[in-house]
Design a protein around this motif. Structure first.
Motif, PDB file in Angstrom:
ATOM      1  N   SER A   1       0.843  -1.200   0.000  1.00  0.00           N
ATOM      2  CA  SER A   1       0.000   0.000   0.000  1.00  0.00           C
ATOM      3  C   SER A   1       0.878   1.251   0.000  1.00  0.00           C
ATOM      4  CB  SER A   1      -0.904   0.017   1.232  1.00  0.00           C
ATOM      5  OG  SER A   1      -1.768  -1.100   1.227  1.00  0.00           O
ATOM      6  N   PRO A   2       0.508   2.267  -0.763  1.00  0.00           N
ATOM      7  CA  PRO A   2       1.305   3.503  -0.775  1.00  0.00           C
ATOM      8  C   PRO A   2       1.106   4.274   0.520  1.00  0.00           C
ATOM      9  CG  PRO A   2      -0.670   3.778  -2.123  1.00  0.00           C
ATOM     10  CD  PRO A   2      -0.633   2.344  -1.696  1.00  0.00           C
ATOM     11  N   THR A   3       2.212   4.605   1.169  1.00  0.00           N
ATOM     12  CA  THR A   3       2.124   5.335   2.433  1.00  0.00           C
ATOM     13  C   THR A   3       2.758   6.711   2.350  1.00  0.00           C
ATOM     14  OG1 THR A   3       4.191   4.302   3.152  1.00  0.00           O
ATOM     15  CG2 THR A   3       2.132   3.217   3.795  1.00  0.00           C
ATOM     16  N   GLU A   4       3.695   6.851   1.454  1.00  0.00           N
ATOM     17  CA  GLU A   4       4.395   8.128   1.297  1.00  0.00           C
ATOM     18  C   GLU A   4       4.613   8.409  -0.184  1.00  0.00           C
ATOM     19  OE1 GLU A   4       7.137   7.863   5.345  1.00  0.00           O
ATOM     20  OE2 GLU A   4       8.024   7.528   3.362  1.00  0.00           O
ATOM     21  N   ALA A   5       4.921   9.652  -0.474  1.00  0.00           N
ATOM     22  CA  ALA A   5       5.306  10.030  -1.832  1.00  0.00           C
ATOM     23  C   ALA A   5       6.513  10.945  -1.740  1.00  0.00           C
ATOM     24  CB  ALA A   5       4.156  10.735  -2.544  1.00  0.00           C
ATOM     25  N   ILE A   6       7.529  10.638  -2.525  1.00  0.00           N
ATOM     26  CA  ILE A   6       8.697  11.509  -2.626  1.00  0.00           C
ATOM     27  C   ILE A   6       8.437  12.463  -3.789  1.00  0.00           C
ATOM     28  CG2 ILE A   6      11.182  11.652  -2.954  1.00  0.00           C
ATOM     29  CD1 ILE A   6      10.267  10.278  -0.365  1.00  0.00           C
ATOM     30  N   CYS A   7       8.520  13.755  -3.505  1.00  0.00           N
ATOM     31  CA  CYS A   7       8.161  14.779  -4.491  1.00  0.00           C
ATOM     32  C   CYS A   7       9.360  15.655  -4.809  1.00  0.00           C
ATOM     33  CB  CYS A   7       7.025  15.661  -3.961  1.00  0.00           C
ATOM     34  SG  CYS A   7       5.587  14.746  -3.372  1.00  0.00           S
ATOM     35  N   ILE A   8       9.552  15.926  -6.067  1.00  0.00           N
ATOM     36  CA  ILE A   8      10.599  16.849  -6.520  1.00  0.00           C
ATOM     37  C   ILE A   8       9.934  17.950  -7.340  1.00  0.00           C
ATOM     38  CG2 ILE A   8      12.654  17.139  -7.944  1.00  0.00           C
ATOM     39  CD1 ILE A   8      13.401  14.283  -7.326  1.00  0.00           C
ATOM     40  N   ILE A   9      10.294  19.177  -7.047  1.00  0.00           N
ATOM     41  CA  ILE A   9       9.784  20.303  -7.842  1.00  0.00           C
ATOM     42  C   ILE A   9      10.961  20.990  -8.520  1.00  0.00           C
ATOM     43  CG2 ILE A   9       8.614  22.519  -7.820  1.00  0.00           C
ATOM     44  CD1 ILE A   9       6.929  21.617  -5.576  1.00  0.00           C
ATOM     45  N   GLU A  10      10.866  21.128  -9.819  1.00  0.00           N
ATOM     46  CA  GLU A  10      11.902  21.803 -10.601  1.00  0.00           C
ATOM     47  C   GLU A  10      11.355  23.117 -11.144  1.00  0.00           C
ATOM     48  OE1 GLU A  10      14.003  18.802 -13.344  1.00  0.00           O
ATOM     49  OE2 GLU A  10      12.029  17.934 -12.925  1.00  0.00           O
ATOM     50  N   ASP A  11      12.212  24.080 -11.255  1.00  0.00           N
ATOM     51  CA  ASP A  11      11.841  25.359 -11.862  1.00  0.00           C
ATOM     52  C   ASP A  11      11.881  25.197 -13.381  1.00  0.00           C
ATOM     53  OD1 ASP A  11      11.526  27.911 -12.755  1.00  0.00           O
ATOM     54  OD2 ASP A  11      13.491  28.621 -12.092  1.00  0.00           O
ATOM     55  N   VAL A  12      10.713  25.220 -14.001  1.00  0.00           N
ATOM     56  CA  VAL A  12      10.641  25.070 -15.456  1.00  0.00           C
ATOM     57  C   VAL A  12      10.037  26.312 -16.099  1.00  0.00           C
ATOM     58  CG1 VAL A  12      10.541  22.547 -15.416  1.00  0.00           C
ATOM     59  CG2 VAL A  12       8.419  23.866 -15.232  1.00  0.00           C
ATOM     60  N   THR A  13      10.169  27.446 -15.424  1.00  0.00           N
ATOM     61  CA  THR A  13       9.579  28.685 -15.936  1.00  0.00           C
ATOM     62  C   THR A  13      10.075  29.014 -17.337  1.00  0.00           C
ATOM     63  OG1 THR A  13       9.348  29.576 -13.692  1.00  0.00           O
ATOM     64  CG2 THR A  13       9.301  31.155 -15.510  1.00  0.00           C
ATOM     65  N   ASP A  14      11.393  28.994 -17.535  1.00  0.00           N
ATOM     66  CA  ASP A  14      11.956  29.358 -18.839  1.00  0.00           C
ATOM     67  C   ASP A  14      11.487  28.389 -19.930  1.00  0.00           C
ATOM     68  OD1 ASP A  14      13.244  31.464 -17.688  1.00  0.00           O
ATOM     69  OD2 ASP A  14      15.202  30.476 -17.553  1.00  0.00           O
ATOM     70  N   ALA A  15      11.451  27.095 -19.593  1.00  0.00           N
ATOM     71  CA  ALA A  15      11.049  26.099 -20.583  1.00  0.00           C
ATOM     72  C   ALA A  15       9.581  26.266 -20.975  1.00  0.00           C
ATOM     73  CB  ALA A  15      11.287  24.692 -20.045  1.00  0.00           C
ATOM     74  N   VAL A  16       8.716  26.496 -19.983  1.00  0.00           N
ATOM     75  CA  VAL A  16       7.291  26.649 -20.267  1.00  0.00           C
ATOM     76  C   VAL A  16       7.025  27.915 -21.077  1.00  0.00           C
ATOM     77  CG1 VAL A  16       5.013  27.049 -19.244  1.00  0.00           C
ATOM     78  CG2 VAL A  16       6.541  25.323 -18.269  1.00  0.00           C
TER      79      VAL A  16
END
Length: 301
Positions: free
Chosen positions: A97-112
């Motif tokens: 069962s999923p109990t946790e999530a590892i999250c990464i946030i990247e700055d993609v402002t220039d790309a978007v």
């Protein structure tokens, strides 16, 4: 470039979110004070509203069998729009069962922003390819494509296909010059925009030929419009040596009375135009059943 708090742990059981120290792996939950801090390019306060909405749906997605989730977050730093890419991967317990999530946030402002600019540029290129470069009206190919789509999407709608040819245009080019000829064509386009509604589809077919697909008009209203059109198109162009009066000959066919295939109806309007020329130019003729003008050989399309 990662934004502050770029690596995070989300507890799927209680919804608590914390930052993971990259060196020690220790998890520290965010305090309310930290959530209010303005720091970094894509700071926590900037991203938080969008991030909160996404995190609320992560557990549901992981419980439904998804192993990883990726979302683009939109936030605002003052008047500047910022974009972050959230990538979240589930961590499972011994029971699967999923109990946790590892999250990464990247700055993609220039790309978007770069992609958005490229998409807008492509849209403009496509739009420009549909237009006649001199007058800004639709070109011939686009007229048939856009016009036929409009007819097909509004079955039974009253319309009129109006085909116009300028009288004495060759003389204008020969005697006064092509620059004046181009000005006359641009003048015609401006007059058509004034005469017809925005929903009507107007095109330059090349040379001195113009076509209009006009919608939802009564026959009497169309006659009045064509009278005004003939009047407005009369204009004299002069230089030090010559003077040429340009006028218009017009043929019109009613739709759907005589069909809904634009290219076939175009032939009928061309026959009516031919009749207008034969009757002395500077006038309009409305197509009637069985109209077969003597000497008419058709268009070379």
């Amino acid at each position: 470039n990662y934004i502050p708090y770029d690596i995070m742990q989300l507890n799927l059981m209680n919804g608590h979110l914390g930052t993971i120290d990259r060196e020690t792996g220790a998890v520290k939950e965010f305090s309310e004070e930290e959530k209010q801090k303005e720091q970094g390019l894509l700071n926590w306060k900037t991203v938080y509203p969008a991030l909160g909405k996404v995190l609320g749906s992560l557990k549901e997605k992981f419980m439904s069998g998804e192993d990883s989730v990726q979302e683009i977050l939109t936030g605002y730093a003052g008047s500047v729009t910022k974009y972050g890419r959230l990538t979240a991967k589930a961590v499972y317990n011994n029971f699967g069962s999923p109990t946790e999530a590892i999250c990464i946030i990247e700055d993609v402002t220039d790309a978007v922003i770069g992609r958005q600019k490229a998409e807008k540029k492509l849209e403009q290129v496509i739009k420009d390819s549909q237009k006649d470069p001199l007058t800004g009206l639709y070109n011939k190919e686009s007229f048939f494509t856009v016009g036929q789509q409009m007819i097909d999407e509004h079955t039974g709608m009253s319309a009129a296909l109006i085909f116009m040819d300028l009288d004495n245009f060759k003389s204008l080019n020969d005697l006064i010059g092509h620059m004046t000829g181009d000005k006359a064509l641009m003048d015609v386009a401006d007059k058509l925009r004034d005469l017809f509604a925005k929903r009507d589809i107007m095109a330059r077919f090349g040379g001195d030929e113009f076509c209009i697909l006009s919608f939802d008009n009564t026959v009497s209203g169309l006659r009045d419009r064509l009278d005004l059109m003939i009047e407005r198109m009369r204009e004299t162009y002069s230089d030090d040596k010559s003077s040429v009066m340009v006028s218009a000959s017009v043929g019109m066919t009613l739709m759907p009375r005589f069909g809904t295939d634009l290219k076939k109806v175009m032939t009928l309007s061309d026959k009516a135009l031919y009749c207008a020329k034969e009757k002395g130019k500077n006038r309009f003729v409305i197509y009637e059943e069985g109209m077969e003008p003597e000497g008419y050989v058709g268009r070379e399309d």
